[in-house]
Design an enzyme around this catalytic site. Structure first.
Site, PDB file in Angstrom:
ATOM      1  N   ASP A   1       0.876  -1.074   0.202  1.00  0.00           N
ATOM      2  CA  ASP A   1      -0.156  -0.417   0.470  1.00  0.00           C
ATOM      3  C   ASP A   1       0.994   1.202   0.141  1.00  0.00           C
ATOM      4  O   ASP A   1       1.351   1.029   1.047  1.00  0.00           O
ATOM      5  CB  ASP A   1      -0.740  -0.416   1.795  1.00  0.00           C
ATOM      6  CG  ASP A   1      -1.728   1.425   0.922  1.00  0.00           C
ATOM      7  OD1 ASP A   1      -1.298   2.578   0.450  1.00  0.00           O
ATOM      8  OD2 ASP A   1      -2.582   1.138   1.984  1.00  0.00           O
TER       9      ASP A   1
ATOM     10  N   GLN B   1       1.003   6.715   0.852  1.00  0.00           N
ATOM     11  CA  GLN B   1       1.488   7.584   1.077  1.00  0.00           C
ATOM     12  C   GLN B   1       3.256   7.786   1.131  1.00  0.00           C
ATOM     13  O   GLN B   1       2.880   8.740   1.370  1.00  0.00           O
ATOM     14  CB  GLN B   1       1.164   7.416   3.103  1.00  0.00           C
ATOM     15  CG  GLN B   1       0.289   7.812   3.264  1.00  0.00           C
ATOM     16  CD  GLN B   1      -0.939   9.162   3.434  1.00  0.00           C
ATOM     17  OE1 GLN B   1       0.322   9.842   3.437  1.00  0.00           O
ATOM     18  NE2 GLN B   1      -1.611   8.890   3.648  1.00  0.00           N
TER      19      GLN B   1
ATOM     20  N   LYS C   1      -3.500  12.098  -3.221  1.00  0.00           N
ATOM     21  CA  LYS C   1      -1.934  12.113  -2.779  1.00  0.00           C
ATOM     22  C   LYS C   1      -1.552  12.814  -3.183  1.00  0.00           C
ATOM     23  O   LYS C   1      -0.487  12.706  -2.389  1.00  0.00           O
ATOM     24  CB  LYS C   1      -1.946  10.838  -1.296  1.00  0.00           C
ATOM     25  CG  LYS C   1      -3.580  10.629  -1.063  1.00  0.00           C
ATOM     26  CD  LYS C   1      -3.371   9.790  -0.388  1.00  0.00           C
ATOM     27  CE  LYS C   1      -4.513   9.125   0.537  1.00  0.00           C
ATOM     28  NZ  LYS C   1      -5.131   9.856   1.125  1.00  0.00           N
TER      29      LYS C   1
HETATM   30  N1  PLP Z   1      -3.683   3.260   2.716  1.00  0.00           N
HETATM   31  C1  PLP Z   1      -3.437   4.582   2.872  1.00  0.00           C
HETATM   32  C2  PLP Z   1      -1.789   4.348   3.605  1.00  0.00           C
HETATM   33  C3  PLP Z   1      -4.106   5.423   3.254  1.00  0.00           C
HETATM   34  O1  PLP Z   1      -3.149   7.137   3.649  1.00  0.00           O
HETATM   35  C4  PLP Z   1      -5.259   6.205   2.139  1.00  0.00           C
HETATM   36  C5  PLP Z   1      -6.210   7.400   2.415  1.00  0.00           C
HETATM   37  O2  PLP Z   1      -5.946   7.894   3.420  1.00  0.00           O
HETATM   38  C6  PLP Z   1      -6.002   4.484   1.758  1.00  0.00           C
HETATM   39  C7  PLP Z   1      -5.027   3.327   1.872  1.00  0.00           C
HETATM   40  C8  PLP Z   1      -6.653   4.799   0.907  1.00  0.00           C
HETATM   41  O3  PLP Z   1      -6.785   5.719  -0.104  1.00  0.00           O
HETATM   42  P1  PLP Z   1      -7.897   5.998  -1.214  1.00  0.00           P
HETATM   43  O4  PLP Z   1      -9.703   6.809  -0.572  1.00  0.00           O
HETATM   44  O5  PLP Z   1      -7.621   7.198  -1.927  1.00  0.00           O
HETATM   45  O6  PLP Z   1      -8.660   4.609  -1.662  1.00  0.00           O
END
Ligand code: PLP
Length: 395
Positions: free
Chosen positions: A189, A192, A215
């Site tokens: 993932d 960030q 982001k």
């Molecule tokens: N993973 C992490 C570490 C995140 O910070 C976020 C969003 O804050 C997500 C996944 C999910 O991202 P999205 O809402 O853009 O799908």
């Protein structure tokens, strides 16, 4: 830099906006807004299925984003999704359902965002899969002994590169090599981390990598799943519909062999064009020196907050992100955030979609200030000044 972001000219409650909620979403430079406007104004059409000029322009714009992502992150396959969440769900449905069976184990960490927990819980329930969670220790690192032990018989490891709550960067090289040595696939993932560093997906050795455009100065509603060629061949289509097929008859359908197989329906055309503009814009940024600059701000801010009696949840090691999560010993976080908003500061409070992590830390939420390229040391200093005044008056 700051002049390229029109929103930064805004006043909030009569004060200059100081936007410190970048881990939630980043602001958009004018070039991104212009690229999307230009598409809707001059080139709006659906992709792939027509020969007319506008359809050609829309298709080129959409596919150009994929090409940029392939080059930037060194990946053979880039599936365009609506964001990190959809990318992870896609792995669960397209790869998980085809390659996992009852009794198989998937390893997660307590540091995961809900989007890297809930899809696996849903799949575990449906397929009778075992989920193993790697604990987060007092020093905010993952327990690597338990991690290694949990790899026994595991088919997939899902790990967050950089925590959205703590800014802690996990030892992904080690995690990937240990996982590979035990035959487990790895889903990273990178929601960030991709906004802050160039990640060479092939060299890193993960099988999947998920991240979101919004982001990293791109639009909302679009993201990507990077996949290795080998694992791509193990994935079965998840959503059916237009664009993902080769032929359809009443007896059955055949599917495209490339990434389109996983992009059913009209895709995110304007968003892809906007994201591509953001990716081009980011090429001008020196990621390494920006990382150093922002980390120094985060370290300085953490020190200031500690000296004001706050508890800071983060360590700000060299690879960590400029995310500062903190709590006042008595003052309610929401109240604090409202008082900061009244002075123009945008920070986030709450569980940050990481409830298992907060449970481990025995807290229900934090106030989080997170920094990006357009933030300055002066903004951090103004933040500390206003926070001190708020505490003097209200704490
Ligand atoms: N993973 C992490 C570490 C995140 O910070 C976020 C969003 O804050 C997500 C996944 C999910 O991202 P999205 O809402 O853009 O799908």
């Amino acid at each position: 830099m700051r002049e390229q972001f029109p929103i930064l000219q805004r006043k909030i409650n009569g004060h200059d906006l100081v936007y410190l909620d970048n881990a939630a979403t980043t602001q958009k430079p004018q070039v991104v807004i212009d690229a999307m406007n230009d598409y809707y104004t001059n080139s709006n059409a659906n992709v792939h299925r027509a020969v007319h000029t506008l359809a050609g322009e829309a298709t080129d714009g959409y596919e150009a984003c994929r090409e940029s992502l392939k080059k930037m992150y060194n990946s053979d396959k880039v599936i365009i999704t609506s964001g990190t969440t959809e990318a992870i769900n896609l792995v669960a449905h397209a790869w998980g359902k085809a390659n996992l069976s009852a009794g198989d184990a998937v390893v997660l960490t307590e540091m995961e965002h809900h989007s890297d927990i809930v899809p696996w819980q849903m799949l575990a329930k449906e397929m009778n899969i075992e989920l193993r969670y790697v604990p987060v220790q007092q020093d905010l690192t993952l327990d690597m002994e338990i991690f290694e032990a949990s790899l026994d018989g595991a088919k997939l490891v899902c790990v967050v590169h950089i925590s959205n709550v703590l800014g802690v960067c996990n030892p992904v090289d080690e995690i990937i090599s240990l996982s590979k040595s035990k035959g487990a696939k790895v889903l990273l993932d990178a929601a960030q981390s991709a906004p802050h560093q160039y990640i060479d997906f092939k060299s890193l050795g993960a099988d999947f990598m998920a991240f979101s455009a919004h982001k990293m100065c791109g639009p909302t509603g679009i993201g990507a799943l990077l996949v290795t060629n080998d694992v791509f061949d193990e994935m079965q289509p998840f959503m059916g519909g237009g664009d993902m097929i080769e032929t359809v008859s009443i007896h059955g359908s055949t599917f495209q062999s490339n990434e389109h197989k996983f992009e059913a329906g009209t895709p995110k055309i304007a968003e892809a064009i906007g994201w591509n503009a953001a990716l081009k814009w980011m090429q001008e940024i020196d990621f390494k020196s920006e990382h150093k600059r922002l980390l120094e701000i985060a370290r300085w801010l953490s020190e200031q907050l500690r000296s004001m009696g706050m508890t800071v949840y983060g360590r700000h090691d060299d690879n960590d992100a400029a995310v500062v999560s903190f709590l006042h010993p008595t003052m309610n976080s929401e109240d604090l955030a409202h008082l900061l908003d009244a002075r123009g500061f945008a920070v986030r409070t709450g569980h940050h979609c990481a409830q298992p992590l907060l449970e481990r830390l025995k807290i229900s939420g934090t106030v989080r200030a997170s920094f990006y390229f357009y933030n300055t040391r002066e903004e951090a200093e103004a933040f500390v000044k206003q926070l001190s005044e708020i505490l003097e008056r209200f704490a």
